[in-house]
Write a protein that holds these residues in place. Structure first.
Motif, PDB file in Angstrom:
ATOM      1  N   VAL A 166      50.011 -36.807  12.384  1.00 34.00           N
ATOM      2  CA  VAL A 166      49.387 -35.674  12.046  1.00 34.00           C
ATOM      3  C   VAL A 166      48.177 -35.725  11.771  1.00 34.00           C
ATOM      4  CG1 VAL A 166      49.638 -33.532  10.833  1.00 34.00           C
ATOM      5  CG2 VAL A 166      51.713 -35.014  11.187  1.00 34.00           C
ATOM      6  N   PRO A 167      47.203 -35.118  12.888  1.00 37.89           N
ATOM      7  CA  PRO A 167      45.762 -35.000  12.137  1.00 37.89           C
ATOM      8  C   PRO A 167      45.510 -34.241  10.723  1.00 37.89           C
ATOM      9  CG  PRO A 167      45.990 -34.381  14.435  1.00 37.89           C
ATOM     10  CD  PRO A 167      47.389 -34.331  13.758  1.00 37.89           C
ATOM     11  N   ILE A 168      44.683 -34.796   9.926  1.00 36.04           N
ATOM     12  CA  ILE A 168      44.654 -33.973   8.637  1.00 36.04           C
ATOM     13  C   ILE A 168      42.998 -33.620   8.879  1.00 36.04           C
ATOM     14  CG2 ILE A 168      44.037 -34.291   6.292  1.00 36.04           C
ATOM     15  CD1 ILE A 168      46.437 -36.566   6.370  1.00 36.04           C
ATOM     16  N   GLY A 169      42.894 -32.231   8.328  1.00 35.46           N
ATOM     17  CA  GLY A 169      41.492 -31.656   8.004  1.00 35.46           C
ATOM     18  C   GLY A 169      41.593 -31.183   6.679  1.00 35.46           C
ATOM     19  N   VAL A 170      40.273 -31.523   6.079  1.00 34.75           N
ATOM     20  CA  VAL A 170      39.902 -31.186   4.598  1.00 34.75           C
ATOM     21  C   VAL A 170      38.859 -29.918   4.530  1.00 34.75           C
ATOM     22  CG1 VAL A 170      38.797 -31.880   2.521  1.00 34.75           C
ATOM     23  CG2 VAL A 170      40.731 -33.280   3.907  1.00 34.75           C
ATOM     24  N   CYS A 178      33.001 -32.498   0.603  1.00 32.81           N
ATOM     25  CA  CYS A 178      32.615 -33.011   2.104  1.00 32.81           C
ATOM     26  C   CYS A 178      32.823 -34.578   2.131  1.00 32.81           C
ATOM     27  CB  CYS A 178      31.191 -32.796   2.303  1.00 32.81           C
ATOM     28  SG  CYS A 178      30.722 -31.002   2.861  1.00 32.81           S
ATOM     29  N   THR A 179      32.459 -35.211   1.040  1.00 32.67           N
ATOM     30  CA  THR A 179      32.741 -36.635   0.658  1.00 32.67           C
ATOM     31  C   THR A 179      34.070 -37.115   0.930  1.00 32.67           C
ATOM     32  OG1 THR A 179      30.985 -36.747  -0.819  1.00 32.67           O
ATOM     33  CG2 THR A 179      32.610 -38.699  -0.954  1.00 32.67           C
ATOM     34  N   ILE A 180      35.107 -36.265   0.479  1.00 36.88           N
ATOM     35  CA  ILE A 180      36.435 -36.622   0.649  1.00 36.88           C
ATOM     36  C   ILE A 180      36.891 -36.292   2.146  1.00 36.88           C
ATOM     37  CG2 ILE A 180      39.039 -35.777   0.194  1.00 36.88           C
ATOM     38  CD1 ILE A 180      37.750 -34.780  -2.482  1.00 36.88           C
ATOM     39  N   ALA A 181      36.248 -35.374   2.933  1.00 40.98           N
ATOM     40  CA  ALA A 181      36.432 -35.063   4.049  1.00 40.98           C
ATOM     41  C   ALA A 181      36.155 -36.308   4.921  1.00 40.98           C
ATOM     42  CB  ALA A 181      36.033 -33.599   4.735  1.00 40.98           C
ATOM     43  N   GLY A 182      34.715 -36.448   4.694  1.00 44.65           N
ATOM     44  CA  GLY A 182      34.184 -37.460   5.606  1.00 44.65           C
ATOM     45  C   GLY A 182      34.925 -38.789   5.594  1.00 44.65           C
ATOM     46  N   GLY A 183      35.255 -39.141   4.544  1.00 42.78           N
ATOM     47  CA  GLY A 183      35.672 -40.636   4.156  1.00 42.78           C
ATOM     48  C   GLY A 183      37.340 -40.676   4.564  1.00 42.78           C
ATOM     49  N   ARG A 184      38.236 -39.246   4.378  1.00 45.70           N
ATOM     50  CA  ARG A 184      39.563 -39.569   4.786  1.00 45.70           C
ATOM     51  C   ARG A 184      40.087 -38.718   5.805  1.00 45.70           C
ATOM     52  NH1 ARG A 184      42.123 -42.339   0.838  1.00 45.70           N
ATOM     53  NH2 ARG A 184      41.471 -42.498  -1.346  1.00 45.70           N
ATOM     54  N   ALA A 185      39.278 -37.764   6.167  1.00 45.71           N
ATOM     55  CA  ALA A 185      39.885 -36.679   7.297  1.00 45.71           C
ATOM     56  C   ALA A 185      39.532 -37.052   8.551  1.00 45.71           C
ATOM     57  CB  ALA A 185      39.394 -35.317   6.783  1.00 45.71           C
ATOM     58  N   GLU A 192      32.151 -20.868   6.021  1.00 43.38           N
ATOM     59  CA  GLU A 192      30.809 -20.626   5.976  1.00 43.38           C
ATOM     60  C   GLU A 192      29.913 -21.140   7.099  1.00 43.38           C
ATOM     61  OE1 GLU A 192      29.425 -18.978   1.907  1.00 43.38           O
ATOM     62  OE2 GLU A 192      30.265 -20.849   1.628  1.00 43.38           O
ATOM     63  N   PRO A 193      29.190 -20.486   7.866  1.00 43.03           N
ATOM     64  CA  PRO A 193      28.268 -21.413   8.758  1.00 43.03           C
ATOM     65  C   PRO A 193      27.260 -22.103   8.450  1.00 43.03           C
ATOM     66  CG  PRO A 193      27.738 -19.207   9.150  1.00 43.03           C
ATOM     67  CD  PRO A 193      29.035 -19.515   8.102  1.00 43.03           C
ATOM     68  N   LYS A 194      27.410 -23.030   7.354  1.00 43.68           N
ATOM     69  CA  LYS A 194      26.335 -23.795   6.680  1.00 43.68           C
ATOM     70  C   LYS A 194      26.089 -25.297   7.486  1.00 43.68           C
ATOM     71  CE  LYS A 194      26.716 -21.565   2.273  1.00 43.68           C
ATOM     72  NZ  LYS A 194      27.229 -21.882   0.914  1.00 43.68           N
ATOM     73  N   ALA A 195      25.050 -25.431   8.137  1.00 43.31           N
ATOM     74  CA  ALA A 195      24.704 -26.582   8.786  1.00 43.31           C
ATOM     75  C   ALA A 195      24.930 -27.921   7.728  1.00 43.31           C
ATOM     76  CB  ALA A 195      23.430 -26.597   9.290  1.00 43.31           C
ATOM     77  N   GLU A 196      24.498 -27.632   6.478  1.00 43.06           N
ATOM     78  CA  GLU A 196      24.363 -28.703   5.321  1.00 43.06           C
ATOM     79  C   GLU A 196      25.754 -29.189   5.158  1.00 43.06           C
ATOM     80  OE1 GLU A 196      23.727 -24.625   2.910  1.00 43.06           O
ATOM     81  OE2 GLU A 196      23.134 -25.516   5.032  1.00 43.06           O
ATOM     82  N   LEU A 197      26.673 -28.455   5.350  1.00 46.39           N
ATOM     83  CA  LEU A 197      28.058 -28.917   5.065  1.00 46.39           C
ATOM     84  C   LEU A 197      28.469 -30.261   6.289  1.00 46.39           C
ATOM     85  CD1 LEU A 197      30.159 -25.848   4.444  1.00 46.39           C
ATOM     86  CD2 LEU A 197      29.294 -27.383   2.674  1.00 46.39           C
ATOM     87  N   GLY A 198      28.054 -29.728   7.354  1.00 45.00           N
ATOM     88  CA  GLY A 198      28.307 -30.921   8.488  1.00 45.00           C
ATOM     89  C   GLY A 198      27.543 -32.121   8.121  1.00 45.00           C
ATOM     90  N   GLU A 199      26.157 -31.777   7.694  1.00 47.37           N
ATOM     91  CA  GLU A 199      25.327 -33.014   7.246  1.00 47.37           C
ATOM     92  C   GLU A 199      26.252 -34.066   6.127  1.00 47.37           C
ATOM     93  OE1 GLU A 199      21.759 -31.166   6.323  1.00 47.37           O
ATOM     94  OE2 GLU A 199      21.317 -30.353   8.477  1.00 47.37           O
ATOM     95  N   LEU A 200      26.512 -33.340   5.209  1.00 51.46           N
ATOM     96  CA  LEU A 200      27.184 -34.032   4.292  1.00 51.46           C
ATOM     97  C   LEU A 200      28.446 -34.631   4.740  1.00 51.46           C
ATOM     98  CD1 LEU A 200      26.736 -31.379   1.252  1.00 51.46           C
ATOM     99  CD2 LEU A 200      25.872 -33.684   1.476  1.00 51.46           C
ATOM    100  N   PHE A 201      29.202 -34.052   5.525  1.00 52.19           N
ATOM    101  CA  PHE A 201      30.652 -34.520   6.246  1.00 52.19           C
ATOM    102  C   PHE A 201      30.111 -35.811   6.934  1.00 52.19           C
ATOM    103  CE2 PHE A 201      33.203 -34.291   9.908  1.00 52.19           C
ATOM    104  CZ  PHE A 201      34.456 -34.533   9.296  1.00 52.19           C
ATOM    105  N   ASP A 202      28.833 -35.882   7.791  1.00 47.49           N
ATOM    106  CA  ASP A 202      28.502 -36.834   8.655  1.00 47.49           C
ATOM    107  C   ASP A 202      27.965 -38.046   7.807  1.00 47.49           C
ATOM    108  OD1 ASP A 202      29.074 -35.650  10.924  1.00 47.49           O
ATOM    109  OD2 ASP A 202      26.714 -34.885  11.411  1.00 47.49           O
ATOM    110  N   ALA A 203      27.318 -37.761   6.738  1.00 47.00           N
ATOM    111  CA  ALA A 203      27.089 -38.998   5.597  1.00 47.00           C
ATOM    112  C   ALA A 203      28.135 -39.654   5.110  1.00 47.00           C
ATOM    113  CB  ALA A 203      25.975 -38.253   4.633  1.00 47.00           C
ATOM    114  N   ALA A 204      29.332 -38.767   4.902  1.00 49.23           N
ATOM    115  CA  ALA A 204      30.328 -39.432   4.275  1.00 49.23           C
ATOM    116  C   ALA A 204      31.239 -40.275   5.397  1.00 49.23           C
ATOM    117  CB  ALA A 204      31.008 -38.440   3.416  1.00 49.23           C
TER     118      ALA A 204
END
Length: 321
Positions: A166-170, A178-185, A192-204
């Motif tokens: 099962v794929p997991i999304g956070v 975003c740190t949890i999502a990037g590292g585990r999900a 919300e359409p915030k580009a900074e969330l994707g940037e934090l997700f990428d960085a993690a």
């Protein structure tokens, strides 16, 4: 091309109608679907809150193509993470590999009902991180015993595991999530359409992984009727996540949103039959890097008309983005 999804909104429709509506959404050609997992509605005017996992089981049997996903389940208080893992594995089998498990740190609105209190936001993120770890361990098929900061698991094993994990999304709303999502999900979830969330997700560690957003709309042939319905049922949506995650009851949401006017909602939510208005608001998600966008059609009695409109006009326009 962005994938366009359909939302089964448990808070605004009874369970049997949600199952009927997902059939319509599949027939209309939506690319995927998501379902809310609430104990309470946001407002009394919405009037419903069926058990999402029973609805998902039924939905898996009356559809054959459309993917299913929780948006989102909170594995912190109301559900133990081991139970969430079992439910998700079962859903993946029932759906023939069409299920994704969306997880988040939840809302007081739904979690306080079991009488265990509502932790502070920092603690909730620590709990979420540990919960995701437990779920992933159980998905491995091994027997799991865990004594962590917040959870204990004693000799647990999932005996019915799907062929496809099962794929997991956070759900992401800031740095910690975003740190949890990037590292585990396997994917990022946001409202919300915030580009900074994707940037934090990428960085993690999330670079290249899917990003799923969600956007409310109110289709009706009458814009006036659509605005009225959106204000009645969704006036809470502009309060912001720091508020929405803390309020405990529908009455509290009614009080907090009492000063929200219909014209305020009309600025936030695309209302009426104007395809271009929906496309314009959806473009903000595409520009922010989202690869999938789930639409929430506000109003239980408008789902059939919405699906017909979506198939003929809206989906082709959105897929041109």
């Amino acid at each position: 091309m962005v994938s366009i999804g359909y939302t089964m909104m448990c808070e605004q429709s009874p369970p049997n109608l949600l199952v009927r509506d997902i059939q319509r959404a599949e027939d209309a050609g939506f690319d995927f679907s998501v379902i809310s997992d609430h104990f309470n509605p946001w407002l009394e005017e919405q009037g419903h809150s069926g058990y999402a996992w029973s609805i998902l089981g039924a939905a898996s049997q009356v559809t054959s193509r459309i993917p299913l996903m929780t948006y989102v389940t909170c594995p912190l208080v109301r559900y133990h993470p081991a139970v969430v893992a079992q439910k998700a594995a079962t859903m993946q089998i029932l759906s023939g590999g069409r299920f994704r498990l969306g997880l988040g740190a939840g809302e007081n609105l739904n979690e306080h009902v079991v009488g265990e209190g509502w932790p502070a936001v920092g603690q909730r993120h620590e709990m979420l991180d540990e919960a995701v770890e437990i779920i992933q361990l159980l998905f491995s098929g091994e027997q799991v015993s865990h004594r962590g900061t917040y959870y204990r698991v004693e000799s647990a094993k999932l005996y019915d595991l799907p062929d496809e994990r099962v794929p997991i999304g956070v759900a992401c709303s800031g740095q910690e999530s975003c740190t949890i999502a990037g590292g585990r999900a396997d994917l990022m979830i946001a409202t919300e359409p915030k580009a900074e969330l994707g940037e934090l997700f990428d960085a993690a560690g999330g670079a290249g992984k899917p990003r799923v957003g969600q956007m409310p709309i109110a289709y009706d042939v009458s814009r006036e009727a659509a605005v009225k319905r959106a204000h009645e049922q969704f006036r809470w949506t502009g309060l912001g996540w720091p508020v929405n995650s803390e309020l405990p009851t529908p009455a509290a949401f009614a009080s907090a949103s009492a000063s929200v006017r219909p014209e305020d909602i009309a600025e936030q939510v695309a209302c009426g039959p104007d395809v271009d208005q929906v496309v314009e608001k959806a473009k903000a998600y595409v520009d922010a890097g989202f690869t999938e966008l789930a639409l929430v059609q506000i109003g239980a009695d408008q789902q059939e008309a919405f699906c017909i409109w979506a198939e003929k006009e809206l989906l082709p326009a959105l897929r041109s983005l």
